[in-house]
Design a protein around this motif. Structure first.
Motif, PDB file in Angstrom:
ATOM      1  N   TRP A  84       0.827  -1.200   0.000  1.00 16.18           N
ATOM      2  CA  TRP A  84       0.000   0.000   0.000  1.00 16.18           C
ATOM      3  C   TRP A  84       0.871   1.264   0.000  1.00 16.18           C
ATOM      4  CZ3 TRP A  84      -4.487   0.680  -1.738  1.00 16.18           C
ATOM      5  CH2 TRP A  84      -5.527  -0.234  -1.554  1.00 16.18           C
ATOM      6  N   ALA A  85       1.996   1.224   0.736  1.00 17.29           N
ATOM      7  CA  ALA A  85       2.896   2.377   0.756  1.00 17.29           C
ATOM      8  C   ALA A  85       3.449   2.654  -0.638  1.00 17.29           C
ATOM      9  CB  ALA A  85       4.025   2.138   1.752  1.00 17.29           C
ATOM     10  N   HIS A  86       3.806   1.601  -1.359  1.00 18.44           N
ATOM     11  CA  HIS A  86       4.299   1.767  -2.720  1.00 18.44           C
ATOM     12  C   HIS A  86       3.208   2.337  -3.625  1.00 18.44           C
ATOM     13  CE1 HIS A  86       4.934   0.090  -6.874  1.00 18.44           C
ATOM     14  NE2 HIS A  86       6.039   0.789  -6.709  1.00 18.44           N
ATOM     15  N   ILE A  87       1.978   1.848  -3.478  1.00 16.43           N
ATOM     16  CA  ILE A  87       0.858   2.342  -4.293  1.00 16.43           C
ATOM     17  C   ILE A  87       0.618   3.822  -4.019  1.00 16.43           C
ATOM     18  CG2 ILE A  87      -1.648   2.176  -4.592  1.00 16.43           C
ATOM     19  CD1 ILE A  87      -1.325  -0.873  -4.172  1.00 16.43           C
ATOM     20  N   ALA A  88       0.625   4.221  -2.738  1.00 21.39           N
ATOM     21  CA  ALA A  88       0.408   5.629  -2.400  1.00 21.39           C
ATOM     22  C   ALA A  88       1.508   6.510  -2.986  1.00 21.39           C
ATOM     23  CB  ALA A  88       0.347   5.789  -0.880  1.00 21.39           C
ATOM     24  N   GLY A  89       2.760   6.043  -2.918  1.00 20.88           N
ATOM     25  CA  GLY A  89       3.863   6.804  -3.490  1.00 20.88           C
ATOM     26  C   GLY A  89       3.751   6.947  -4.994  1.00 20.88           C
ATOM     27  N   GLU A  90       3.288   5.890  -5.669  1.00 24.45           N
ATOM     28  CA  GLU A  90       3.122   5.951  -7.117  1.00 24.45           C
ATOM     29  C   GLU A  90       2.053   6.971  -7.508  1.00 24.45           C
ATOM     30  OE1 GLU A  90       4.478   3.836  -9.904  1.00 24.45           O
ATOM     31  OE2 GLU A  90       6.050   3.996  -8.397  1.00 24.45           O
ATOM     32  N   VAL A  91       0.958   7.004  -6.757  1.00 25.97           N
ATOM     33  CA  VAL A  91      -0.110   7.955  -7.058  1.00 25.97           C
ATOM     34  C   VAL A  91       0.366   9.385  -6.810  1.00 25.97           C
ATOM     35  CG1 VAL A  91      -2.413   8.717  -6.371  1.00 25.97           C
ATOM     36  CG2 VAL A  91      -1.949   6.287  -6.651  1.00 25.97           C
ATOM     37  N   MET A  92       1.074   9.607  -5.704  1.00 24.31           N
ATOM     38  CA  MET A  92       1.568  10.951  -5.412  1.00 24.31           C
ATOM     39  C   MET A  92       2.545  11.437  -6.482  1.00 24.31           C
ATOM     40  SD  MET A  92       0.110  12.194  -2.768  1.00 24.31           S
ATOM     41  CE  MET A  92       1.212  13.554  -2.450  1.00 24.31           C
ATOM     42  N   ARG A 146      -4.758   2.307 -12.914  1.00 23.99           N
ATOM     43  CA  ARG A 146      -4.909   1.282 -13.956  1.00 23.99           C
ATOM     44  C   ARG A 146      -3.598   0.539 -14.162  1.00 23.99           C
ATOM     45  NH1 ARG A 146      -8.932   3.744 -13.112  1.00 23.99           N
ATOM     46  NH2 ARG A 146      -8.701   2.261 -11.383  1.00 23.99           N
ATOM     47  N   ASP A 147      -2.470   1.255 -14.102  1.00 26.36           N
ATOM     48  CA  ASP A 147      -1.170   0.613 -14.243  1.00 26.36           C
ATOM     49  C   ASP A 147      -0.865  -0.275 -13.043  1.00 26.36           C
ATOM     50  OD1 ASP A 147       1.576   0.368 -15.481  1.00 26.36           O
ATOM     51  OD2 ASP A 147       2.128   1.355 -13.603  1.00 26.36           O
ATOM     52  N   LEU A 148      -1.204   0.184 -11.850  1.00 24.29           N
ATOM     53  CA  LEU A 148      -0.949  -0.600 -10.639  1.00 24.29           C
ATOM     54  C   LEU A 148      -1.809  -1.861 -10.598  1.00 24.29           C
ATOM     55  CD1 LEU A 148      -0.718   2.398  -8.177  1.00 24.29           C
ATOM     56  CD2 LEU A 148       1.118   0.765  -8.622  1.00 24.29           C
ATOM     57  N   GLU A 149      -3.021  -1.787 -11.120  1.00 20.31           N
ATOM     58  CA  GLU A 149      -3.876  -2.980 -11.170  1.00 20.31           C
ATOM     59  C   GLU A 149      -3.216  -4.079 -11.996  1.00 20.31           C
ATOM     60  OE1 GLU A 149      -8.025  -0.391 -10.950  1.00 20.31           O
ATOM     61  OE2 GLU A 149      -7.341  -1.285 -12.838  1.00 20.31           O
ATOM     62  N   GLU A 150      -2.600  -3.685 -13.095  1.00 26.44           N
ATOM     63  CA  GLU A 150      -1.940  -4.671 -13.944  1.00 26.44           C
ATOM     64  C   GLU A 150      -0.688  -5.215 -13.282  1.00 26.44           C
ATOM     65  OE1 GLU A 150      -0.209  -5.025 -18.526  1.00 26.44           O
ATOM     66  OE2 GLU A 150      -1.038  -3.136 -17.769  1.00 26.44           O
ATOM     67  N   ARG A 151       0.080  -4.348 -12.653  1.00 25.00           N
ATOM     68  CA  ARG A 151       1.339  -4.784 -12.043  1.00 25.00           C
ATOM     69  C   ARG A 151       1.121  -5.669 -10.827  1.00 25.00           C
ATOM     70  NH1 ARG A 151       3.971   1.069 -11.508  1.00 25.00           N
ATOM     71  NH2 ARG A 151       5.478  -0.012 -10.172  1.00 25.00           N
ATOM     72  N   TYR A 152       0.062  -5.416 -10.070  1.00 25.75           N
ATOM     73  CA  TYR A 152      -0.221  -6.211  -8.874  1.00 25.75           C
ATOM     74  C   TYR A 152      -1.194  -7.359  -9.138  1.00 25.75           C
ATOM     75  CZ  TYR A 152       2.218  -3.210  -5.530  1.00 25.75           C
ATOM     76  OH  TYR A 152       3.194  -2.538  -4.809  1.00 25.75           O
ATOM     77  N   GLY A 153      -1.687  -7.483 -10.349  1.00 31.18           N
ATOM     78  CA  GLY A 153      -2.622  -8.556 -10.651  1.00 31.18           C
ATOM     79  C   GLY A 153      -3.964  -8.374  -9.966  1.00 31.18           C
ATOM     80  N   LEU A 154      -4.445  -7.130  -9.882  1.00 25.84           N
ATOM     81  CA  LEU A 154      -5.703  -6.830  -9.219  1.00 25.84           C
ATOM     82  C   LEU A 154      -6.834  -6.733 -10.238  1.00 25.84           C
ATOM     83  CD1 LEU A 154      -4.371  -4.050  -6.788  1.00 25.84           C
ATOM     84  CD2 LEU A 154      -4.672  -6.488  -6.307  1.00 25.84           C
ATOM     85  N   TYR A 155      -8.025  -6.534  -9.729  1.00 26.49           N
ATOM     86  CA  TYR A 155      -9.208  -6.381 -10.576  1.00 26.49           C
ATOM     87  C   TYR A 155      -9.012  -5.208 -11.527  1.00 26.49           C
ATOM     88  CZ  TYR A 155     -14.240  -5.969 -11.655  1.00 26.49           C
ATOM     89  OH  TYR A 155     -15.461  -5.901 -12.273  1.00 26.49           O
ATOM     90  N   ARG A 156      -9.175  -5.466 -12.831  1.00 21.50           N
ATOM     91  CA  ARG A 156      -8.924  -4.433 -13.833  1.00 21.50           C
ATOM     92  C   ARG A 156     -10.176  -3.599 -14.063  1.00 21.50           C
ATOM     93  NH1 ARG A 156      -4.663  -5.993 -17.247  1.00 21.50           N
ATOM     94  NH2 ARG A 156      -4.974  -4.022 -18.345  1.00 21.50           N
TER      95      ARG A 156
END
Length: 478
Positions: A84-92, A146-156
């Motif tokens: 989650w910390a990585h995801i938040a940093g990517e969005v920021m 959308r990019d993070l969903e693909e990288r983490y294998g989450l719901y697209r």
């Protein structure tokens, strides 16, 4: 900050804690707000740290707080704090508030107080006292997700603006929830369950009417019969020419009692009047006989069996289409047929077929625009069959229930073909919706009793369905 570290409005916050902070903030354990004797979190020091750049900034903005929540889909796995910390940093970084390597960027925090989501809070004045002017931050944040969903294998999720509808806003959903709580019952025509906004009610009713209407006059007449208020918009240069329309509901009004209107384009891109006119004008001569029968109410025998044959031919044409636009035109018309069938069998209350029609409609939406159906005669046949099914549902249930189920399973095979097409186009969200619709159709069992005395012998139906699906798979392999 008090809200993020508090119990929540419905006591839904559990184990609120920091998972990320700005570059140079120090240890997260030292930043963590302490707990007083009453069990409340003291966020004053943390708030002061965030506001320090604002207090000394050069002409700081009047509203310096930026807040964003990021949530996973209910079917996704539980992510760790580090993820989650990585995801938040990517969005920021994506929105431009805290680019990687910029040690003088804004101060921000990420707080996790539930397993499935985090909140990111920032002040928009940089640590060098300059204001971080951001633009299109919502679009950039969505693109990062959308990019993070693909990288983490989450719901697209579909890209922004690529959906087949205009989704209700938070204000619309909140208002609908308040009205439901006040009346103590759901609105007419809607199933009990989650709150449904008036925009969604109107979208479904307008789409159901558009699927079976033969022309503009028939469309507006059917809308009024369905309990929908209609307001026409005429040209300023030619007052006699209708150029648009808006719809509303009796119970959905503003604070002063006026009706809340929604234009067709505010419900879905393909429900604008120009798009609907192109659909009605596109019925080819080869489909005119069925259209005339539907208009007069003359029901030929074995409608479902004939419709299933039309769907099977359309599925073969969709797989053999030289360009994706032709296949999408067939898929759009098949969505109309499924919508009409769901309406005839399940009515306004809805059910499994209605849900399948909704998913199929999402999968059929073409990002590059639709090819007019007059160029694809199979699309015209499908829409003509949709009108016959609608008339049949108004008169009586189909007496040949086995043939009716055959139609449903044929539509399931077409949905699988559509899923293969979307998969090949790398539109995975639409491929998922198409497969979801196919599975719902394949496992469907009718609720109503057939008009004929005989009941459905499902053991006899299943071999028929298996043979049909096997034939469809063999055709795809060829």
């Amino acid at each position: 900050m008090r809200y993020l570290f508090g119990p929540g409005r419905r006591e839904e916050h559990t184990d609120a804690h920091l998972i990320a902070a700005w570059d140079g903030a120090g240890s997260l354990a030292e930043l963590e707000p302490p707990t007083d004797a009453a069990g409340r979190r003291d966020v004053r020091r943390l708030t002061e740290l965030l506001e320090q750049p604002v207090a000394v900034g050069w002409k700081p903005p009047a509203r310096p707080v930026w807040h964003c929540s990021i949530r996973t889909h209910p079917t996704d796995r539980i992510l760790t704090d580090a993820q989650w910390a990585h995801i938040a940093g990517e969005v920021m970084a994506a929105v431009g508030l805290a680019p990687y390597g910029d040690t003088r960027a804004v101060r921000w925090l990420a707080v996790r107080h539930a397993p499935d989501h985090v909140h990111v809070v920032a002040t928009t004045v940089r640590q060098d006292r300059r204001t971080a002017w951001i633009s299109y931050d919502k679009r950039k944040a969505q693109a990062a997700c959308r990019d993070l969903e693909e990288r983490y294998g989450l719901y697209r999720v579909a890209p922004a603006g690529a959906g087949s509808r205009r989704w209700p806003s938070s204000a619309e959903l909140n208002k609908a929830a308040r009205l439901d709580a006040k009346t103590g019952s759901a609105r007419p025509g809607e199933r009990a369950g989650p709150t449904v906004a008036p925009r969604e009610v109107l979208r479904r009713r307008v789409r159901e009417v558009a699927a079976i209407a033969t022309d503009e006059v028939d469309f507006f007449a059917r809308l009024q019969q369905a309990g929908v208020l209609v307001r026409l918009r005429c040209s300023a240069r030619d007052p006699g020419r209708v150029i648009g329309y808006a719809v509303g509901l009796d119970a959905h009004v503003t604070a002063v009692g006026t009706t809340v209107w929604y234009g067709g384009g505010r419900l879905a891109p393909d429900l604008t009047l120009p798009r609907l006119r192109s659909r009605w004008a596109g019925t080819p001569p080869r489909g005119g006989n069925a259209a005339r029968l539907a208009a007069t109410g003359m029901i030929p025998p074995q409608v479902s069996r004939r419709a299933a044959e039309t769907v099977r031919d359309a599925a073969a044409a969709m797989r053999a289409a030289p360009i994706s636009g032709l296949a999408s035109a067939i898929a759009y018309a098949a969505a109309d047929l499924l919508t009409a069938t769901a309406r005839a069998w399940e009515g306004e209350a809805g059910g499994p077929l209605t849900d399948a029609a909704d998913w199929f409609d999402r999968a059929a939406h073409d990002l590059c625009g639709r090819v007019p159906s007059r160029r694809v005669w199979q699309a015209g046949h499908l829409r003509s069959m949709a009108r016959l099914i609608a008339v049949l549902g108004a008169v009586s249930r189909d007496q040949d229930t086995t043939a009716a189920l055959h139609l449903i399973y044929t539509l399931a095979a077409l949905a699988e073909s559509l899923a293969d097409l979307r998969q090949a186009q790398d539109r995975l969200d639409q491929a998922r919706d198409a497969r979801r619709a196919a599975e719902q159709l394949r496992t469907y069992r009718p609720r109503f009793e057939p008009a004929a005395p005989a009941t459905v012998d499902l053991p006899m139906v299943r071999p028929l369905v298996a043979d049909l699906l096997s034939a469809e798979r063999r055709a795809r392999q060829r």
